[in-house]
Design a protein around this motif. Structure first.
Motif, short mmCIF file in Angstrom:
data_model
loop_
_atom_site.label_atom_id
_atom_site.label_comp_id
_atom_site.label_asym_id
_atom_site.label_seq_id
_atom_site.Cartn_x
_atom_site.Cartn_y
_atom_site.Cartn_z
N TYR A 125 47.12 24.13 17.02
CA TYR A 125 47.44 25.43 17.58
C TYR A 125 48.39 25.27 18.77
O TYR A 125 49.39 25.98 18.89
CB TYR A 125 46.16 26.16 18.01
CG TYR A 125 46.42 27.48 18.66
CD1 TYR A 125 46.58 28.63 17.90
CD2 TYR A 125 46.54 27.58 20.05
CE1 TYR A 125 46.82 29.86 18.50
CE2 TYR A 125 46.79 28.80 20.66
CZ TYR A 125 46.92 29.93 19.88
OH TYR A 125 47.19 31.14 20.48
N ARG A 126 48.07 24.33 19.66
CA ARG A 126 48.90 24.12 20.84
C ARG A 126 50.30 23.64 20.44
O ARG A 126 51.29 24.00 21.09
CB ARG A 126 48.25 23.10 21.77
CG ARG A 126 47.09 23.66 22.53
CD ARG A 126 46.54 22.65 23.51
NE ARG A 126 45.39 23.21 24.21
CZ ARG A 126 44.33 22.55 24.57
NH1 ARG A 126 44.24 21.26 24.33
NH2 ARG A 126 43.34 23.15 25.19
N LEU A 128 51.83 24.42 17.72
CA LEU A 128 52.57 25.55 17.13
C LEU A 128 52.79 26.69 18.12
O LEU A 128 53.88 27.28 18.16
CB LEU A 128 51.82 26.09 15.91
CG LEU A 128 51.76 25.17 14.68
CD1 LEU A 128 50.83 25.76 13.64
CD2 LEU A 128 53.14 24.94 14.10
N TYR A 129 51.82 27.03 18.91
CA TYR A 129 51.89 28.24 19.73
C TYR A 129 51.83 27.98 21.24
O TYR A 129 51.89 28.90 22.02
CB TYR A 129 50.75 29.20 19.37
CG TYR A 129 50.75 29.53 17.89
CD1 TYR A 129 51.73 30.36 17.36
CD2 TYR A 129 49.79 29.01 17.03
CE1 TYR A 129 51.72 30.65 16.00
CE2 TYR A 129 49.78 29.31 15.70
CZ TYR A 129 50.76 30.13 15.18
OH TYR A 129 50.78 30.43 13.85
#
Length: 140
Positions: A125-126, A128-129
């Motif tokens: 997640y980190r 990607l976002y």
């Protein structure tokens, strides 16, 4: 015939002599027994009869010792039975704890896998976002 009479007389003489020797041997043997020192059978019998109360007391003491030993043996057997029962209960409890530990280890492995998966998802997640947004606190 005179010869057979002579042989018969010789045989009679020899038998008579053997008989006399046997009688002498028996007499010598009997006199040695009579002269032998030490208590006679009658004396020994009287001595035992005089000691009968002492012997009875000794026998009673021995019987009491045996009875006490049997009582101790029974108590020890009872205690042994009790200890064996405690041992079996302890073994069963130990088996339960081993099973509990095995289940706990399996659950820990699952939780570790879940935590590793969550950590991997968080990294993804980190990547990607970016960082997670700040959590807002809502007041009551």
């Amino acid at each position: 015939m005179a010869e057979s009479e002579g042989m018969g007389a010789l045989a009679g003489y020899m038998l008579g002599r053997a008989s006399v020797q046997q009688d002498q041997f028996i007499e010598n043997w009997s006199s040695r027994l009579r002269r032998r020192s030490g208590p006679t059978y009658e004396q020994l019998t009287h001595e035992l009869l005089d000691q009968r109360d002492s012997l009875r007391a000794t026998i009673a003491e021995l019987n009491e010792s045996v009875r006490q030993a049997n009582l101790r043996e029974g108590a020890l057997e009872s205690k042994l039975s009790e200890v064996e029962g405690d041992l079996e209960r302890q073994r069963a409890l130990t088996k339960e704890w081993v099973t509990y530990a095995d289940v706990g280890d399996r659950n820990m492995e699952r939780l570790q896998k879940w935590a590793d998966d969550a950590e991997a998802s968080l990294k993804q997640y980190r990547a990607l976002y970016g960082p997670l947004p700040e959590a807002t606190k809502s007041g009551s």
